[in-house]
Write an enzyme that holds these catalytic residues in place. Structure first.
Site, PDB file in Angstrom:
ATOM      1  N   LYS A   1       0.836  -1.209   0.000  1.00 23.44           N
ATOM      2  CA  LYS A   1       0.000   0.000   0.000  1.00 23.44           C
ATOM      3  C   LYS A   1       0.872   1.262   0.000  1.00 23.44           C
ATOM      4  O   LYS A   1       2.097   1.191   0.186  1.00 23.44           O
ATOM      5  CB  LYS A   1      -0.926  -0.040   1.222  1.00 23.44           C
ATOM      6  CG  LYS A   1      -1.882  -1.240   1.191  1.00 23.44           C
ATOM      7  CD  LYS A   1      -2.856  -1.196   2.351  1.00 23.44           C
ATOM      8  CE  LYS A   1      -3.826  -2.371   2.283  1.00 23.44           C
ATOM      9  NZ  LYS A   1      -4.863  -2.303   3.330  1.00 23.44           N
TER      10      LYS A   1
ATOM     11  N   TYR B   1     -12.170  -1.827  -3.910  1.00 23.94           N
ATOM     12  CA  TYR B   1     -12.681  -2.102  -2.570  1.00 23.94           C
ATOM     13  C   TYR B   1     -14.207  -2.048  -2.496  1.00 23.94           C
ATOM     14  O   TYR B   1     -14.764  -1.826  -1.402  1.00 23.94           O
ATOM     15  CB  TYR B   1     -12.070  -1.121  -1.561  1.00 23.94           C
ATOM     16  CG  TYR B   1     -10.673  -1.524  -1.109  1.00 23.94           C
ATOM     17  CD1 TYR B   1     -10.466  -2.659  -0.332  1.00 23.94           C
ATOM     18  CD2 TYR B   1      -9.555  -0.766  -1.445  1.00 23.94           C
ATOM     19  CE1 TYR B   1      -9.209  -3.033   0.103  1.00 23.94           C
ATOM     20  CE2 TYR B   1      -8.272  -1.130  -1.015  1.00 23.94           C
ATOM     21  CZ  TYR B   1      -8.120  -2.269  -0.241  1.00 23.94           C
ATOM     22  OH  TYR B   1      -6.869  -2.637   0.196  1.00 23.94           O
TER      23      TYR B   1
ATOM     24  N   ASN C   1      -2.038  -0.203   6.754  1.00 31.50           N
ATOM     25  CA  ASN C   1      -1.500  -1.447   7.311  1.00 31.50           C
ATOM     26  C   ASN C   1      -0.591  -2.169   6.317  1.00 31.50           C
ATOM     27  O   ASN C   1      -0.460  -3.377   6.347  1.00 31.50           O
ATOM     28  CB  ASN C   1      -2.635  -2.346   7.816  1.00 31.50           C
ATOM     29  CG  ASN C   1      -3.597  -2.756   6.715  1.00 31.50           C
ATOM     30  OD1 ASN C   1      -3.462  -2.308   5.576  1.00 31.50           O
ATOM     31  ND2 ASN C   1      -4.547  -3.611   7.036  1.00 31.50           N
TER      32      ASN C   1
ATOM     33  N   HIS D   1      -2.012  -5.649   1.368  1.00 32.26           N
ATOM     34  CA  HIS D   1      -3.313  -6.286   1.163  1.00 32.26           C
ATOM     35  C   HIS D   1      -3.048  -7.661   0.573  1.00 32.26           C
ATOM     36  O   HIS D   1      -2.112  -7.826  -0.215  1.00 32.26           O
ATOM     37  CB  HIS D   1      -4.169  -5.478   0.182  1.00 32.26           C
ATOM     38  CG  HIS D   1      -5.352  -6.245  -0.317  1.00 32.26           C
ATOM     39  ND1 HIS D   1      -6.532  -6.316   0.383  1.00 32.26           N
ATOM     40  CD2 HIS D   1      -5.521  -7.019  -1.420  1.00 32.26           C
ATOM     41  CE1 HIS D   1      -7.387  -7.088  -0.284  1.00 32.26           C
ATOM     42  NE2 HIS D   1      -6.794  -7.527  -1.378  1.00 32.26           N
TER      43      HIS D   1
ATOM     44  N   GLU E   1      -9.127 -10.135  -8.184  1.00 33.67           N
ATOM     45  CA  GLU E   1      -8.140  -9.086  -7.881  1.00 33.67           C
ATOM     46  C   GLU E   1      -6.949  -9.143  -8.831  1.00 33.67           C
ATOM     47  O   GLU E   1      -6.407  -8.109  -9.225  1.00 33.67           O
ATOM     48  CB  GLU E   1      -7.701  -9.206  -6.417  1.00 33.67           C
ATOM     49  CG  GLU E   1      -8.839  -8.885  -5.457  1.00 33.67           C
ATOM     50  CD  GLU E   1      -8.469  -9.015  -3.993  1.00 33.67           C
ATOM     51  OE1 GLU E   1      -9.334  -8.728  -3.156  1.00 33.67           O
ATOM     52  OE2 GLU E   1      -7.320  -9.395  -3.679  1.00 33.67           O
TER      53      GLU E   1
HETATM   54  P1  CMP Z   1      -7.214  -4.824   3.552  1.00 35.20           P
HETATM   55  O1  CMP Z   1      -6.715  -6.180   3.883  1.00 35.20           O
HETATM   56  O2  CMP Z   1      -6.661  -4.151   2.340  1.00 35.20           O
HETATM   57  O3  CMP Z   1      -8.809  -4.868   3.421  1.00 35.20           O
HETATM   58  C1  CMP Z   1      -9.622  -3.776   3.689  1.00 35.20           C
HETATM   59  C2  CMP Z   1      -8.867  -2.633   4.286  1.00 35.20           C
HETATM   60  O4  CMP Z   1      -9.681  -1.711   4.977  1.00 35.20           O
HETATM   61  C3  CMP Z   1      -7.910  -3.142   5.366  1.00 35.20           C
HETATM   62  O5  CMP Z   1      -6.887  -3.866   4.811  1.00 35.20           O
HETATM   63  C4  CMP Z   1      -7.543  -1.843   6.032  1.00 35.20           C
HETATM   64  O6  CMP Z   1      -6.610  -1.091   5.250  1.00 35.20           O
HETATM   65  C5  CMP Z   1      -8.885  -1.138   6.001  1.00 35.20           C
HETATM   66  N1  CMP Z   1      -9.615  -1.301   7.258  1.00 35.20           N
HETATM   67  C6  CMP Z   1     -10.132  -2.409   7.792  1.00 35.20           C
HETATM   68  N2  CMP Z   1     -10.765  -2.154   8.953  1.00 35.20           N
HETATM   69  C7  CMP Z   1     -10.637  -0.825   9.145  1.00 35.20           C
HETATM   70  C8  CMP Z   1     -11.085   0.046  10.152  1.00 35.20           C
HETATM   71  N3  CMP Z   1     -11.781  -0.396  11.195  1.00 35.20           N
HETATM   72  N4  CMP Z   1     -10.786   1.355  10.018  1.00 35.20           N
HETATM   73  C9  CMP Z   1     -10.098   1.790   8.947  1.00 35.20           C
HETATM   74  N5  CMP Z   1      -9.655   0.993   7.948  1.00 35.20           N
HETATM   75  C10 CMP Z   1      -9.925  -0.294   8.055  1.00 35.20           C
END
Ligand code: CMP
Length: 139
Positions: free
Chosen positions: A11, A51, A114, A117, A128
């Site tokens: 990311k 998403y 985070n 993905h 995807e």
């Molecule tokens: P990802 O695995 O890419 O899938 C969905 C994404 O949404 C996740 O990683 C985070 O980047 C984001 N995400 C999931 N839960 C939350 C949350 N509670 N608040 C903000 N972002 C979130």
């Protein structure tokens, strides 16, 4: 044993923090093969589409703004149980709950930013992968 492909994204936070090599190194050390790789900067519209499954979530707008805030790296990983192996390397979505030694436990500072993905099922992996790579770009 089943050979799978999965879609990984590094990311915008992972790219901006100089963690591309660290993250790809972890994939390769775990035995996953890189089958395709590209850097690109998603538009807001493209992030909204990727998403879409999260469109009802309160974080959908913020997440897609973040995901279009800078370049990302999209990767096709392949290997035995690649989907689960990749998810084990990433750790839980919330870095505070991620197991020690995972990418998110070691480096993430926020639940949204985070770092990585990974596809969560074979069906979503195919969707995807097709989102990012055409047939000519896959080996
Ligand atoms: P990802 O695995 O890419 O899938 C969905 C994404 O949404 C996740 O990683 C985070 O980047 C984001 N995400 C999931 N839960 C939350 C949350 N509670 N608040 C903000 N972002 C979130």
């Amino acid at each position: 044993m089943s050979i799978e492909q999965t879609l990984s994204m590094i990311k915008p936070d992972g790219v901006a923090r100089g963690l591309i090599g660290e993250i790809i190194g972890r994939f390769e050390k775990a035995g996953l093969k890189i089958r395709a790789l590209k850097m690109l900067h998603l538009t807001k519209a493209q992030a909204l589409k990727f998403y879409l499954v999260h469109q009802e979530r309160p974080f959908y707008d913020s997440l897609t703004s973040f995901m279009s805030s800078g370049p990302i790296v999209a990767i096709i990983l392949e290997g035995d149980n690649a989907i689960q192996v990749n998810r084990d390397l990433m750790g839980a979505t919330d870095y505070r709950q991620a197991a020690a030694g995972t990418i998110r436990a070691d480096f993430a500072k926020e639940i949204e930013a985070n770092l990585v993905h990974g596809s969560d099922s074979p069906e979503n992996a195919q969707i995807e992968i097709a989102f990012f790579f055409n047939a000519l770009e896959r080996v």
